[in-house]
Design a protein around this motif. Structure first.
Motif, PDB file in Angstrom:
ATOM      1  N   LYS A  53     -34.181   2.977 -14.122  1.00 53.00           N
ATOM      2  CA  LYS A  53     -34.838   3.211 -15.412  1.00 53.00           C
ATOM      3  C   LYS A  53     -36.236   2.604 -15.426  1.00 53.00           C
ATOM      4  CE  LYS A  53     -30.816   3.605 -18.348  1.00 53.00           C
ATOM      5  NZ  LYS A  53     -30.378   3.210 -19.687  1.00 53.00           N
ATOM      6  N   ARG A  59     -42.926   3.842 -19.211  1.00 52.74           N
ATOM      7  CA  ARG A  59     -42.723   5.133 -19.883  1.00 52.74           C
ATOM      8  C   ARG A  59     -44.001   5.560 -20.605  1.00 52.74           C
ATOM      9  NH1 ARG A  59     -36.760   3.283 -22.094  1.00 52.74           N
ATOM     10  NH2 ARG A  59     -35.634   3.799 -20.172  1.00 52.74           N
ATOM     11  N   GLU A 142     -34.352   3.562 -26.633  1.00 51.66           N
ATOM     12  CA  GLU A 142     -33.260   2.997 -25.849  1.00 51.66           C
ATOM     13  C   GLU A 142     -32.976   1.641 -26.489  1.00 51.66           C
ATOM     14  OE1 GLU A 142     -33.721   2.572 -21.610  1.00 51.66           O
ATOM     15  OE2 GLU A 142     -31.588   2.179 -21.390  1.00 51.66           O
ATOM     16  N   PHE A 180     -33.740   7.838 -24.059  1.00 53.67           N
ATOM     17  CA  PHE A 180     -33.552   7.430 -22.667  1.00 53.67           C
ATOM     18  C   PHE A 180     -32.223   6.719 -22.445  1.00 53.67           C
ATOM     19  CE2 PHE A 180     -38.102   7.741 -23.210  1.00 53.67           C
ATOM     20  CZ  PHE A 180     -38.500   8.405 -22.065  1.00 53.67           C
ATOM     21  N   VAL A 200     -32.164  12.534 -22.123  1.00 51.52           N
ATOM     22  CA  VAL A 200     -32.095  12.454 -20.670  1.00 51.52           C
ATOM     23  C   VAL A 200     -30.643  12.600 -20.229  1.00 51.52           C
ATOM     24  CG1 VAL A 200     -32.555  11.039 -18.633  1.00 51.52           C
ATOM     25  CG2 VAL A 200     -34.122  10.982 -20.582  1.00 51.52           C
ATOM     26  N   ARG A 203     -27.941   9.802 -19.390  1.00 49.28           N
ATOM     27  CA  ARG A 203     -28.478   8.525 -19.825  1.00 49.28           C
ATOM     28  C   ARG A 203     -28.424   8.394 -21.353  1.00 49.28           C
ATOM     29  NH1 ARG A 203     -31.090   5.683 -15.477  1.00 49.28           N
ATOM     30  NH2 ARG A 203     -29.941   6.501 -13.722  1.00 49.28           N
ATOM     31  N   GLU A 247     -35.800  10.589 -16.472  1.00 46.93           N
ATOM     32  CA  GLU A 247     -36.789   9.994 -17.372  1.00 46.93           C
ATOM     33  C   GLU A 247     -38.146  10.686 -17.249  1.00 46.93           C
ATOM     34  OE1 GLU A 247     -37.156   5.905 -17.935  1.00 46.93           O
ATOM     35  OE2 GLU A 247     -35.012   5.508 -17.971  1.00 46.93           O
TER      36      GLU A 247
END
Lengths: 532, 659
Positions: A53, A59, A142, A180, A200, A203, A247
């Motif tokens: 991740k 990100r 997340e 995510f 995702v 995930r 991702e």
């Protein structure tokens, strides 16, 4: 063209000492920023990476356009509290597919990205900015949901998060959510309330109740994927509009979604080319005195911030303790109000009230450069109506409808903080230099006032005054006020949008002005009744 | 008097002839195939006639169409250029039969020289030394190595070197086939092959009144696969005595066949100083500019004048200095000279060396023309920026010629011009040419036809580190370009951060290797991982100046989509930027039935090879507790079945193929 001249002597001992002091402050600031960047620390960062991740800033870097700027907001949120600096969320303004967006990214390395009261405050500040400036919102989700230890401080106010999202949508400000990882329970409403949702594969996990809760509630046996997997939401529930392979693919999809928003800014574009200042911004480090009691000429600062150092001063010979005038920054027209000698007198207050009305009439945004110790006190000034005149200025600032930007360059004490558009006066953005201080009054003055009041109370009661206790009290109060008036403390409480390197002021304000012009720029229809 | 001239050719030679037409006031007419509709020579002519199709056999090799084009356009003369029909006696006759002036030798002279076998016999008779001709059937071990040549050939086609008897039959068969396809005549013959011979040729001009000019020799020894790559005049291997002997032989050769016009007599010079007649080219040569550069003559002008019946004065004009020509080919020397194709985005010789950012031609560079000065650069190019380099025609992009008082000066000037040229597009032999011009053996005059086989010059001019630094420059230029193109925040420094958490990353492919550039732009310049010795001096979208280990280097960057070309004193570098994100969706076979969701195959209702009807269930998937039948989209045959009951499949997986 009225190019400001500079009289800065780069080799003077004062300049060198100021510069050294400011560099020391910047080094301290970098240390505090490093805490925010470290997130949950190496152990949790490694674990997160080990799962394949990306970190929230990784990100964001992939989400925004290459080589574009990213202005991180409130990085010191929760500074000086029990919570991690940065408050387990990253917020900021970035350019995605050519569109300036407000980005909110949970930091899953900090307690699984769970929200604490500071996370909430920081997120709300970000959404305030998005709403005020009409910026599309992109959530990178997340999060383990609410930090249960502080649920009592989160649950009730936290509802605003979802309310805001749908109000954005109603206001035709697009909201995009990329999921995510966990986005469960209340968190499930973040995608639920968003215009565009990407999840995702394998995930994302989005459900109101997980397997244990479902079993407790209904006795049903169901697994994570059935209850809230990305595949399920993309194919069955329809909560996900796009199923991302990984991702990177989610970020790619997010960029494509923004590219197709057909986004048009409602404010005018820059009307002039972004000419660099004629004077070197590097000098700002030496211009600001290390001792806030020493005044400095704000024109030296203006000359290092605005386009071409070009500044047309308004009423230069009247109310000279406040500098007002017109400039542009990155091509956007700008009215500037800057404290010159700290104190605001009646003339300065009236000058400011007039200038703010002119800016509203011309629909020009305003920049407040704060270095004020407040409005003048004393018999002469009270009798001359300093309250009336201060009220005129505060009236003008409060009801002004053009966008305001505030930079605290030094002192920000007393009602000067209000008149010069402090946090309570809703500037679109407010940034602080690392040397700045803000309080109701200076620490020594505040301690002194307390001492005088105590002495008077003792005298009224006919009691002897304990000089030693007084000295201790004064020292203690002075130290506490000093500590609480420092930039990181105030920034930690979200009283600004960040502490910035003075040399970055132009870039920061440029980003803010560009973001501000996503929405319309209009002058006030009317002000409050001006007490004459 | 010629008033309107049809140029029955394309590319640089068409432009070359048109240039002289302009000087003389002759109206030029171009012809063009469909592939050349936008070629530079078309726009430069007064009139242009389309030759439908693209293949040479449909277009530039069609004598009938060319004669018709000349008539339609009102031309009174035809110039054949080189290649194509330039040495085709039937075409010359057709032009003359149409009542037009033929700018070339009489058809009889072309025919006489067209057969190399017959030509050799004629030359031997005229006292010109020739190599013995060998019958392929009678070649013995003692004759090896031998060269198999097409009697009607030229330009290396239909030519084979044979070093063992066992290879001979195949070589002969191949050469025959190649010759038949290229020249319409499959006749081949053999000669002894001189491994270390030099290719020496003499340019001649002959008028209709018996006067012959034999110019000083040209050497064309640098060849790859018998195709000339570099030519020069004079030859470093020829002294005054030999020169006169060569000129005398050439004069004798053309006189013997009653030659008229411009032609070239080619000789093979053996290491011992003996020379042998090879062939006569009855046309203008590709390498004619070097003779023009050292003599100040315009050979095309003389061609036209001779065709009009003019007399040659006493001559030829004396030669001065030295000229070298290189042929820039769209081909990859490192990959077996494989021709490369694509869009040529930019092509220019820069002025003051690499990194000067100039897009204009140098004041010293002239196109298709020789200046009055005793030194200079000449460019004869058939392409312009944004030309598409295809596969229909010769891969030669341009000829670059330098002339100077001495050979060394000419070689240095030419190497420098090539190294700094902007060649943004298909891979070329440019780096190889520069290495050849700078090679000690070349500079020593030690050239023979085996030069390029002896010396491996295929390494690029830019070494690995140069490619890496160039990629950094490309990344920075891209950053400046991103800011320039951004709809917002153009005043904000590129990549600005108040909290910098990581570098910006860009990936490039260079010479087949991936280079990742990780950099941060700060108020102090740039910090790039792996480049501790590099500091940023300045940059914009086209130009990046870096301080590399204390040396300031300017990089000119040209980006065209994901193709990036970086030119600097470190050597030209071609890069391909790797996209940040990969687009999903690989192409799948037509008729493939994809899993609409991930799941388990619970049933397969048909077998491979079955006839199936539209709507018939083929595979049943179960996913999310749902059964989903995948049905035949149309009547057909189940060509492939990729799954069996119990298989787990991903969404998008191919389940079956129906045709």
């Amino acid at each position: 063209m009225t190019t400001l001249r500079s009289t800065v002597d780069r080799r003077s001992p004062e300049f060198l000492a100021n510069r050294e002091a400011m560099l020391a402050r910047l080094a301290e600031l970098a240390e505090e920023h490093a805490k925010a960047l470290a997130g949950g620390g190496p152990k949790y960062v490694d674990r997160h990476h080990g799962r394949g991740k990306l970190l929230p800033r990784e990100r964001i870097e992939l989400l925004v356009d290459q080589d574009s700027a990213f202005l991180e907001l409130s990085p010191l949120a929760a500074w000086g509290t029990d919570h991690t600096v940065g408050a387990s969320v990253v917020t900021g303004i970035g350019v995605i597919s050519g569109v300036e967006c407000l980005i909110v990214a949970n930091d899953p390395t900090v307690r699984g990205g769970a929200s604490n009261p500071w996370t909430l405050r920081k997120t709300f500040r970000a959404t305030d900015i998005a709403l005020a400036n009409r910026l599309p919102v992109v959530n990178l989700v997340e999060s383990g949901g609410a930090d249960l230890a502080s649920q009592s401080e989160i649950f009730v106010p936290g509802g605003r998060l979802f309310r805001d999202l749908t109000r954005f949508s109603a206001a035709r400000i697009p909201t995009v959510t990329l999921v995510f990882g966990n986005s469960t329970a209340g968190g499930a409403y973040v995608p639920g309330m968003s215009d565009h949702v990407v999840m995702v594969r394998e995930r994302a996990k989005v459900f109101l109740g997980g397997p244990p809760l479902v079993r407790m509630a209904t006795g049903e046996e169901a697994d994570d994927e059935e209850l809230g997997g990305a595949e399920m939401h993309a194919r069955v529930s329809g909560l996900a509009d796009h199923l991302a392979e990984d991702e990177l693919d989610a970020l790619r999809l997010g960029r494509r979604i923004v590219a197709r928003l057909n986004w048009r800014k409602h404010g005018p574009g820059p009307s002039l080319p972004p000419v660099e200042p004629a004077h070197d911004p590097e000098d700002l480090l030496g211009i600001v005195p290390s001792d806030l009691r020493t005044p400095f000429d704000p024109r030296e600062v203006i000359a290092r911030i605005v386009d071409g150092s070009d500044f047309d001063e308004f009423k230069p010979r009247y109310g000279t303790s406040l500098v007002t005038g017109w400039a542009s920054l990155h091509g956007y027209p700008l009215g500037v109000l800057a404290n010159a000698r700290g104190v605001l007198f009646s003339e300065e207050a009236q000058k400011a009230a007039q200038f703010i009305q002119l800016a509203n009439s011309a629909e020009v945004p305003l920049l407040f450069l704060q270095n004020t110790t407040g409005y003048m006190v004393g018999r002469e000034y009270e009798q001359a109506g300093i309250i009336k005149h201060g009220a005129m200025m505060i009236n003008a600032v409060s009801n002004s409808a053009v966008p305001h930007l505030t930079v605290v360059m030094g002192a920000s004490y007393g009602a000067g903080n209000y008149g010069m558009c402090g946090r309570a006066y809703d500037p679109r953005f407010l940034f602080t230099w690392p040397n700045a201080k803000s309080a109701v009054m200076g620490p020594a003055q505040l301690a002194g006032v307390l001492s005088i009041v105590a002495r008077q109370a003792a005298a009224a009661k006919g009691q002897p005054y304990d000089e030693e206790a007084d000295a201790n009290l004064r020292a203690m109060v002075e130290q506490q006020v000093e500590q609480q008036s420092l930039a990181p403390f105030l920034s930690g409480r979200l009283y600004d949008d960040g502490v910035i390197d003075p040399r970055d002021t132009r870039a920061v304000l440029g980003i803010c002005l560009s973001a501000i012009h996503s929405g319309p720029v209009r002058g006030a229809e009317r002000f409050g009744v001006f007490r004459m | 008097m010629i008033t309107r001239l049809l140029v029955a050719n394309r590319g640089e030679i068409a432009r070359r002839v048109i240039r002289t037409c302009r000087d003389l006031g002759v109206s030029p007419v171009a012809v063009f195939s469909d592939a050349d509709a936008d070629a530079p020579h078309v726009g430069e002519a007064d009139l242009a006639v389309r030759l439908p199709g693209a293949a040479p056999s449909e277009t530039y090799l069609r004598a009938d169409l060319l004669v018709a084009a000349a008539r339609t356009a009102g031309a009174d003369a035809v110039h054949p250029g080189y290649g194509f029909l330039s040495e085709n006696a039937d075409f010359a006759r057709a032009v003359l039969d149409a009542g037009l002036t033929w700018v070339g030798p009489p058809p009889e002279a072309i025919a006489a020289m067209g057969s190399k076998v017959a030509a050799k016999a004629m030359m031997a008779e005229a006292g010109v030394p020739v190599l013995p001709e060998l019958d392929p059937a009678e070649v013995t071990e003692a004759d090896l190595p031998v060269l198999v040549k097409a009697s009607a050939g030229g330009g290396g086609r239909g030519m084979r070197v044979v070093r063992s008897l066992s290879a001979l039959p195949t070589a002969v068969a191949d050469a025959e086939a190649e010759a038949a396809s290229a020249f319409g005549d499959g006749t081949v013959f053999c000669e002894p092959y001189l491994e270390r011979g030099r290719h020496i040729e003499v340019q001649v001009l002959a008028d209709r009144h018996g006067a012959v000019w034999a110019f000083p020799e040209r050497e064309c020894s640098l060849q790859r696969r018998h195709q000339k790559v570099l030519e020069e005049t004079p030859s470093p291997a020829v002294d005054e005595e030999l020169r006169e002997a060569l000129r005398a032989a050439a004069t004798a050769a053309v006189t013997a066949i009653g030659y008229v016009g411009a032609g070239t007599v080619e000789f093979l010079l053996a290491p011992d100083g003996r020379f042998f007649f090879l062939e006569t080219n009855t046309r203008l040569q590709v390498e004619h500019p070097i003779t023009e550069c050292v003599t100040g003559s315009d050979l095309v002008r003389w061609q036209l004048a001779i065709a009009e019946g003019a007399r040659l004065p006493e001559g030829p004009p004396p030669a001065r200095g030295h000229a070298i020509e290189v042929r820039l080919y769209a081909e990859d020397p490192a990959d077996g000279w494989r021709p490369s194709t694509g869009v040529l985005h930019r092509f220019a010789l820069a002025s003051g060396g690499p990194g000067t950012g100039s897009s204009t031609m140098d004041g010293q560079v002239v196109e298709f023309r020789t200046g009055e000065r005793d030194h200079g650069l000449r460019l004869d190019s058939g392409v312009a920026g944004s030309s598409v380099i295809g596969t229909h025609y010769d891969p030669m992009l341009a000829k670059v010629i330098a002339w100077a008082p001495t050979r060394t000066e000419a070689a240095r000037r030419l190497a420098s011009a090539l190294a700094s040229a902007r060649v943004h597009g298909p891979t070329t032999n440019r780096d190889l040419l520069v290495r050849a011009l700078r090679h000690p053996a070349f500079l020593a005059g030690d050239t023979d036809t085996a030069f390029l086989a002896t010396h491996d010059l295929t390494a690029p001019l830019a070494d690995r580190r140069a490619r890496e630094v160039s990629a950094l420059a490309a990344a920075l230029a891209d950053a400046a370009d991103a800011r320039r193109r951004s709809p917002v925040q153009r005043g904000v420094p590129p990549g600005w951060r108040n909290l910098s958490s990581q570098p910006e990353r860009k990936r490039f492919l260079a010479a087949g290797e991936e280079i990742e550039i990780a950099y941060r732009l700060t108020r102090d310049g740039v910090t790039a991982e792996g480049f501790p010795e590099v500091a940023l001096v300045g940059y914009d979208a086209e130009r990046v100046v870096l301080d590399v280990d204390g040396v300031r280097v300017a990089f000119d960057v040209g980006a065209y989509g994901d193709e990036v070309y970086v030119d600097s004193a470190l050597g030209p570098v071609a890069l391909r930027q790797v996209p940040r994100f990969t687009e999903p969706g690989e192409a799948v076979e037509e008729g493939s039935l994809l899993a609409p969701m991930p799941g388990t195959v619970v049933a397969v209702e048909a077998a491979e090879g079955d006839e199936v009807r539209a709507g018939q269930d083929l595979v049943v998937l179960e996913a999310m507790k749902m059964r989903h039948a995948v049905r035949a989209p149309a009547d057909g045959v189940l060509r492939a079945l990729k799954v069996a009951a119990g298989d787990q499949v991903e969404a998008g997986a191919v389940l079956a193929v129906v045709h």
